[in-house]
Design a protein around this motif. Sequence first.
Motif, short mmCIF file in Angstrom:
data_model
loop_
_atom_site.label_atom_id
_atom_site.label_comp_id
_atom_site.label_asym_id
_atom_site.label_seq_id
_atom_site.Cartn_x
_atom_site.Cartn_y
_atom_site.Cartn_z
N THR A 76 -9.12 56.11 -11.49
CA THR A 76 -8.33 56.38 -10.29
C THR A 76 -7.69 55.07 -9.81
O THR A 76 -8.15 53.98 -10.16
CB THR A 76 -9.19 56.96 -9.15
OG1 THR A 76 -10.11 55.95 -8.72
CG2 THR A 76 -9.91 58.23 -9.57
N GLY A 77 -6.66 55.21 -9.01
CA GLY A 77 -6.02 54.02 -8.45
C GLY A 77 -6.96 53.22 -7.56
O GLY A 77 -6.97 51.99 -7.60
N ASP A 78 -7.76 53.92 -6.77
CA ASP A 78 -8.72 53.23 -5.91
C ASP A 78 -9.73 52.43 -6.73
O ASP A 78 -10.12 51.32 -6.34
CB ASP A 78 -9.45 54.22 -4.99
CG ASP A 78 -8.55 54.77 -3.89
OD1 ASP A 78 -7.50 54.16 -3.61
OD2 ASP A 78 -8.91 55.81 -3.31
N ASP A 79 -10.17 53.01 -7.86
CA ASP A 79 -11.12 52.29 -8.71
C ASP A 79 -10.48 51.05 -9.34
O ASP A 79 -11.12 50.01 -9.45
CB ASP A 79 -11.70 53.20 -9.79
CG ASP A 79 -12.76 54.15 -9.24
OD1 ASP A 79 -13.24 53.94 -8.10
OD2 ASP A 79 -13.11 55.11 -9.96
N LEU A 80 -9.22 51.15 -9.74
CA LEU A 80 -8.53 49.98 -10.29
C LEU A 80 -8.44 48.87 -9.25
O LEU A 80 -8.77 47.71 -9.53
CB LEU A 80 -7.13 50.36 -10.78
CG LEU A 80 -6.24 49.20 -11.23
CD1 LEU A 80 -6.86 48.45 -12.42
CD2 LEU A 80 -4.85 49.69 -11.57
N VAL A 81 -8.03 49.21 -8.05
CA VAL A 81 -7.90 48.22 -6.98
C VAL A 81 -9.27 47.61 -6.66
O VAL A 81 -9.40 46.39 -6.53
CB VAL A 81 -7.24 48.85 -5.73
CG1 VAL A 81 -7.31 47.91 -4.54
CG2 VAL A 81 -5.79 49.23 -6.04
N ALA A 82 -10.31 48.44 -6.56
CA ALA A 82 -11.66 47.94 -6.26
C ALA A 82 -12.19 47.07 -7.39
O ALA A 82 -12.84 46.05 -7.14
CB ALA A 82 -12.60 49.11 -6.01
N LEU A 83 -11.91 47.45 -8.61
CA LEU A 83 -12.36 46.68 -9.78
C LEU A 83 -11.77 45.27 -9.75
O LEU A 83 -12.48 44.28 -9.89
CB LEU A 83 -11.96 47.41 -11.06
CG LEU A 83 -12.29 46.73 -12.38
CD1 LEU A 83 -13.80 46.76 -12.61
CD2 LEU A 83 -11.58 47.44 -13.52
N VAL A 84 -10.48 45.18 -9.55
CA VAL A 84 -9.81 43.89 -9.55
C VAL A 84 -10.22 43.05 -8.34
O VAL A 84 -10.34 41.83 -8.44
CB VAL A 84 -8.28 44.07 -9.62
CG1 VAL A 84 -7.56 42.74 -9.47
CG2 VAL A 84 -7.90 44.73 -10.95
N ALA A 85 -10.52 43.70 -7.22
CA ALA A 85 -10.95 42.99 -6.01
C ALA A 85 -12.41 42.54 -6.09
O ALA A 85 -12.90 41.84 -5.22
CB ALA A 85 -10.76 43.87 -4.79
N GLY A 86 -13.11 42.93 -7.16
CA GLY A 86 -14.51 42.55 -7.32
C GLY A 86 -15.47 43.44 -6.56
O GLY A 86 -16.65 43.12 -6.43
N GLU A 87 -14.99 44.57 -6.07
CA GLU A 87 -15.82 45.50 -5.31
C GLU A 87 -16.47 46.58 -6.18
O GLU A 87 -17.30 47.33 -5.70
CB GLU A 87 -14.97 46.16 -4.22
CG GLU A 87 -14.37 45.18 -3.23
CD GLU A 87 -13.27 45.77 -2.40
OE1 GLU A 87 -12.95 46.97 -2.56
OE2 GLU A 87 -12.70 45.02 -1.59
N LEU A 88 -16.05 46.67 -7.43
CA LEU A 88 -16.57 47.68 -8.36
C LEU A 88 -16.98 46.99 -9.64
O LEU A 88 -16.19 46.25 -10.24
CB LEU A 88 -15.49 48.74 -8.64
CG LEU A 88 -15.86 49.86 -9.61
CD1 LEU A 88 -16.98 50.73 -9.04
CD2 LEU A 88 -14.63 50.73 -9.90
N ASN A 89 -18.22 47.21 -10.04
CA ASN A 89 -18.74 46.62 -11.28
C ASN A 89 -18.25 47.44 -12.47
O ASN A 89 -18.51 48.65 -12.54
CB ASN A 89 -20.27 46.60 -11.23
CG ASN A 89 -20.87 46.03 -12.48
OD1 ASN A 89 -20.97 46.70 -13.50
ND2 ASN A 89 -21.28 44.77 -12.41
N PHE A 90 -17.54 46.78 -13.40
CA PHE A 90 -16.96 47.50 -14.53
C PHE A 90 -18.01 48.20 -15.37
O PHE A 90 -17.86 49.37 -15.72
CB PHE A 90 -16.13 46.55 -15.41
CG PHE A 90 -15.45 47.27 -16.54
CD1 PHE A 90 -14.21 47.83 -16.36
CD2 PHE A 90 -16.07 47.41 -17.77
CE1 PHE A 90 -13.58 48.52 -17.40
CE2 PHE A 90 -15.47 48.09 -18.80
CZ PHE A 90 -14.21 48.64 -18.62
N ALA A 91 -19.07 47.49 -15.73
CA ALA A 91 -20.08 48.07 -16.61
C ALA A 91 -20.71 49.32 -16.00
O ALA A 91 -20.87 50.34 -16.69
CB ALA A 91 -21.16 47.03 -16.94
#
Length: 115
Positions: A76-91
């Motif tokens: 999702t777009g929110d997950d992409l933004v959170a991932l790049v902002a360091g708020e979502l752990n990719f693994a």
Amino acid sequence: MATIEECRAALEKLSENMRSADDDVRAATALDRSVTCHITDLDVTFAGRLQGGRIEVRDTLEGPPRDRAEIRLAMTGDDLVALVAGELNFAKAWGSGRIRLEAGLRDLFRLRKLL
């Protein structure tokens, strides 16, 4: 919900982060591969190339990817933004299915350094 512009900006930021990363991450991204990132909630695909340690987005297409890229992401777009902002752990997001990453086995082994 993140907009197309916010998603494009997040991909640009990700590309900058990759380019300025340490040696291990830079080595993992030193591939020359076609890349797509399908933003599922917006039903938009960014298509481009991972080259020279950065992602170059060349096209923004409506709908799912038309061609099978060598490295394929979907989220999702929110997950992409959170991932790049360091708020979502990719693994964790990948393991839970929030983010889909598909690539050849050899590329997955190289990209695992990013996790």
